[in-house]
Design a protein around this motif. Sequence first.
Motif, short mmCIF file in Angstrom:
data_model
loop_
_atom_site.label_atom_id
_atom_site.label_comp_id
_atom_site.label_asym_id
_atom_site.label_seq_id
_atom_site.Cartn_x
_atom_site.Cartn_y
_atom_site.Cartn_z
N VAL A 39 0.82 -1.21 0.00
CA VAL A 39 0.00 0.00 0.00
C VAL A 39 0.86 1.27 0.00
O VAL A 39 0.49 2.29 -0.59
CB VAL A 39 -0.97 -0.03 1.20
N LEU A 40 2.04 1.18 0.61
CA LEU A 40 2.92 2.35 0.62
C LEU A 40 3.50 2.64 -0.76
O LEU A 40 3.80 3.80 -1.08
CB LEU A 40 4.05 2.14 1.63
N THR A 43 0.86 4.87 -2.38
CA THR A 43 0.55 6.04 -1.55
C THR A 43 1.72 7.01 -1.48
O THR A 43 1.51 8.23 -1.41
CB THR A 43 0.17 5.59 -0.12
N GLU A 46 1.82 10.05 -3.62
CA GLU A 46 0.97 11.19 -3.24
C GLU A 46 1.37 11.79 -1.90
O GLU A 46 0.76 12.76 -1.45
CB GLU A 46 -0.50 10.73 -3.18
N MET A 47 2.37 11.23 -1.27
CA MET A 47 2.85 11.74 0.01
C MET A 47 4.02 12.70 -0.16
O MET A 47 4.20 13.60 0.67
CB MET A 47 3.29 10.57 0.92
N ASN A 79 1.40 17.82 -1.09
CA ASN A 79 2.04 16.64 -0.52
C ASN A 79 2.91 17.05 0.67
O ASN A 79 3.45 18.16 0.71
CB ASN A 79 2.87 15.91 -1.58
N SER A 193 -5.08 -3.77 -3.08
CA SER A 193 -4.50 -2.59 -2.43
C SER A 193 -4.27 -1.46 -3.43
O SER A 193 -4.52 -0.29 -3.12
CB SER A 193 -3.18 -2.96 -1.75
N THR A 197 -6.59 1.81 -3.08
CA THR A 197 -5.80 2.98 -2.70
C THR A 197 -5.97 4.12 -3.70
O THR A 197 -6.18 5.28 -3.33
CB THR A 197 -4.31 2.61 -2.59
N LEU A 201 -7.69 7.79 -2.79
CA LEU A 201 -6.90 9.01 -2.86
C LEU A 201 -7.44 10.01 -3.87
O LEU A 201 -7.28 11.23 -3.68
CB LEU A 201 -5.44 8.67 -3.20
N GLU A 207 -7.89 11.58 3.42
CA GLU A 207 -6.48 11.80 3.16
C GLU A 207 -5.73 10.47 3.18
O GLU A 207 -6.27 9.42 3.58
CB GLU A 207 -5.91 12.76 4.21
N TRP A 208 -4.47 10.51 2.76
CA TRP A 208 -3.70 9.28 2.60
C TRP A 208 -3.60 8.41 3.86
O TRP A 208 -3.53 7.17 3.74
CB TRP A 208 -2.31 9.59 2.06
N VAL A 211 -5.88 5.19 4.16
CA VAL A 211 -5.54 3.96 3.44
C VAL A 211 -4.88 2.96 4.40
O VAL A 211 -5.22 1.76 4.41
CB VAL A 211 -4.60 4.28 2.26
#
Length: 506
Positions: A39-40, A43, A46-47, A79, A193, A197, A201, A207-208, A211
């Motif tokens: 999942v990371l 994500t 977008e972080m 971000n 995932s 996800t 998003l 928000e992230w 997730v």
Amino acid sequence: MVQETKTKPPRTKSYMPQRYVLGLMGFLAVANAYSMRNVLNLTITEMVVHHHSKHDKIIIDPDSCPGTLEIKNHSDPSNEFDWDEKTQGEILGSFYIGYVLTHIPGGLIAERYGGKHVVGYGILTTALLTILTPFAARHSATSLIIVRFIEGLGEGTTFPALNALLAQWAPPLERGRIGSLVFAGNQIGTVFSSVLTGLILEYTQFEWPTVFYIFGGIGVLWFLAWYFLCYDDPASHPFITVEEKDYLRGTIGHIRRNKNLAPVPWSRMALSLPLWGLIIGQIGHDWGLFMIQTDLPKYMKSVLKFSVSQNGLLSSLPFMIMWIVALFSGWLSDYLVQMECFSLTTIRKIFTTVASIGPAAGVVAASYAGCDRTLVVTLFTVGMAFMGFFYPSLKVNALDLSPNYAGTLMAIVNGIGAISGIITPVLVGFIATNSTMMEWREVFWITFAVIIITNIAYIFMGSGEVQSWNDVLLATEEEKMEWEAKKEPIKKYSEESCGMELTFKA
């Protein structure tokens, strides 16, 4: 008097056989593990903001897709984190450092005491830390690296312990199907995932961090179901029928985990050519798999400029098709084994070669497809689909070599292979510093070379035969006599049909 009957699984009335319950829950275990692991990967796109260059510099990529001309000191203020490619590689790779370390302890514990709790508490640990991931990220990149490292420690026990469970629950003629079902949870976890996800998003107000809360929560719910539904072996299962228990005992045998278990033959394993072939083959497979799982979302965004929802859907598509192919190839593998037209060794090598050439060719071809998004996604999808043949070949090969030490073997093989997951994100961060198409093409060519070379090694070194160091002590002489008094399966071959029938001597 000798009475001959085919050894077919016992007929059931209105319940699912417990070996398939374990297979389904094992599938969900792997799906949850890969969901929380991956999942990371999406994500993080977008972080993070684009990292500032020390010099105001325009990077021009002559092979760039429309809209890829960028000023490198530009950033997206929406971000939160200003992590460069090197830092992102360290974050994504830290999971695999912990993942490698707990493979052998997990396998040894599962073989001696059972795999149920090893699998269950490993996934639970990962689930709780997934929920804590946003807090760690907002504290510092170092905190996130530590959390991901500990997540890897928890998840590193999963495959060795599941293999130890399959040694107790998967009959030889169903090994390809059940093994493919369980281990192909990888693809469904990746698909689920990635798609969910991306949708969260882009199309929700969440928000992230949400997730991570969702996928961590799903992992906790799975643990509760696993605890009440699954058991270490047929003998300890309170709900299994006598018919299914006798069937499993007659096809798998009886190996009891206790202090009388023979010590792991480490020195003989170290000198085993087929085991080394399996390890090398696993390294090549994991290199390709982890590179695509971890870094394909970054390629989709930085080179092809897909939106986050498109990224999630299209990055998951290769794994969805791979899952379908894995289930089909599992059935095909069992069919070929049962028909006895090829040796088990030949079947494993053919399937492994298909699982290597397809992905290796697909990723390189995709890098030459330019900005034709449809063609790029098609090449990635078709290439990775062939990797589905890996599950009834390399992934179950440890069970072929040594059913008695299946957990330890999976720990060694999967643990060493997982080192690829440490290397590939760092390699991408080192080579694709500007995320240009030419830089990524170099990454894909390296992947091609690793996969093909390791596959050639497996062809020459691999085997599907039980190894001489597989011997293990039974719990007691009484149990040995009891087992030998049971019906003894005798193979009867039919040359006309290239088939095999199992008959019983009453």
